[in-house]
Design an enzyme around this catalytic site. Structure first.
Site, PDB file in Angstrom:
ATOM      1  N   VAL A 114       0.820  -1.205   0.000  1.00  0.00           N
ATOM      2  CA  VAL A 114       0.000   0.000   0.000  1.00  0.00           C
ATOM      3  C   VAL A 114       0.859   1.263   0.000  1.00  0.00           C
ATOM      4  O   VAL A 114       0.376   2.351  -0.291  1.00  0.00           O
ATOM      5  CB  VAL A 114      -0.965  -0.004   1.214  1.00  0.00           C
ATOM      6  CG1 VAL A 114      -0.231   0.389   2.499  1.00  0.00           C
ATOM      7  CG2 VAL A 114      -2.170   0.892   0.954  1.00  0.00           C
ATOM      8  N   SER A 115       2.157   1.119   0.286  1.00  0.00           N
ATOM      9  CA  SER A 115       3.038   2.277   0.420  1.00  0.00           C
ATOM     10  C   SER A 115       3.783   2.601  -0.873  1.00  0.00           C
ATOM     11  O   SER A 115       4.585   1.799  -1.341  1.00  0.00           O
ATOM     12  CB  SER A 115       4.065   2.024   1.527  1.00  0.00           C
ATOM     13  OG  SER A 115       5.091   3.004   1.499  1.00  0.00           O
ATOM     14  N   PRO A 116       3.578   3.797  -1.433  1.00  0.00           N
ATOM     15  CA  PRO A 116       4.347   4.187  -2.609  1.00  0.00           C
ATOM     16  C   PRO A 116       5.827   4.332  -2.295  1.00  0.00           C
ATOM     17  O   PRO A 116       6.687   4.092  -3.150  1.00  0.00           O
ATOM     18  CB  PRO A 116       3.727   5.527  -3.019  1.00  0.00           C
ATOM     19  CG  PRO A 116       3.121   6.076  -1.766  1.00  0.00           C
ATOM     20  CD  PRO A 116       2.645   4.871  -1.009  1.00  0.00           C
ATOM     21  N   ALA A 139       7.554   2.514  -0.231  1.00  0.00           N
ATOM     22  CA  ALA A 139       8.192   1.196  -0.235  1.00  0.00           C
ATOM     23  C   ALA A 139       8.600   0.829  -1.663  1.00  0.00           C
ATOM     24  O   ALA A 139       9.686   0.292  -1.900  1.00  0.00           O
ATOM     25  CB  ALA A 139       7.242   0.150   0.346  1.00  0.00           C
TER      26      ALA A 139
END
Length: 212
Positions: free
Chosen positions: A14-16, A18
């Site tokens: 869900v993390s850009p 990451a």
């Protein structure tokens, strides 16, 4: 610098940020082994009593703009999926079902954040499984062992003090955020910075005031 070392990398699809950090793994020393650890960011936030960036309207907009800026600044192909945040549970399980390899994780991240595909709906997730060459993933993500592995990774992250993603855990230290990549590389090259007098001083500062 020749000795082989190991770091754990905790991430959520869900993390850009990451995704952006993963695309910079080429900056890491060749002697470093990175163990990829998918975790549920929502569970980390709940444990520590935090809100996610997308749960604060003004912060949500700034976060998306910052991720876009960083991608452009770094020269990384980037396109946000059509809706965010999205439910990342099945993509996380898919990574585990595929063996958790760097190649598998990278394929999933790129499908979402490079190519901008939706993966939360049944159709979107099935398309993801097809795109990464693992169509049986639609069924594999429902296996008890896969679910338990994701829970175990998340629980382990919490025991280490991990509070967000992406986070590198190395030698008892945590390095959170894409913008900590340079710091992490610096500390891999030499422990002198963390051992410096000023860093040790600020790391032990007393709490001045706490919110009621």
């Amino acid at each position: 610098m020749s000795a082989s070392r190991t770091a754990a990398w905790f991430f959520d699809f869900v993390s850009p940020f990451a995704y952006l950090q993963l695309e910079q793994f080429g900056r890491l020393p060749s002697t470093l082994t990175v163990e990829l650890r998918p975790v549920v960011l929502g569970a980390l936030l709940n444990h520590w009593g935090q809100k996610g960036p997308a749960e604060i309207p003004a912060k949500r907009i700034l976060t998306y703009r910052h991720a876009q800026f960083r991608a452009e600044q770094l020269g990384i192909r980037y396109r946000m999926p059509p809706a965010h945040p999205f439910n990342p549970i099945k993509p996380l399980r898919l990574a585990i079902a595929m063996g958790g390899s760097l190649d598998a994780v990278r394929r999933i991240f790129r499908h979402i954040w490079r190519d901008g595909h939706e993966v939360a709906s049944p159709q979107g997730f099935a398309a993801l499984c097809e795109a990464v060459g693992f169509p049986q993933g639609v069924i594999a993500v429902e296996e008890t062992s896969v679910k338990q592995a994701l829970r175990a990774h998340t629980d382990h992250a919490i025991t280490l003090g991990v509070f967000g993603v992406p986070t590198f855990a190395f030698d008892g230290e945590l390095f959170w955020g894409e913008d900590a990549t340079a710091l992490f590389v610096r500390c891999l090259e030499s422990g002198a910075w963390l051992a410096s007098a000023e860093v040790r001083r600020i790391s032990a500062l007393p709490v001045g005031i706490q919110r009621g």
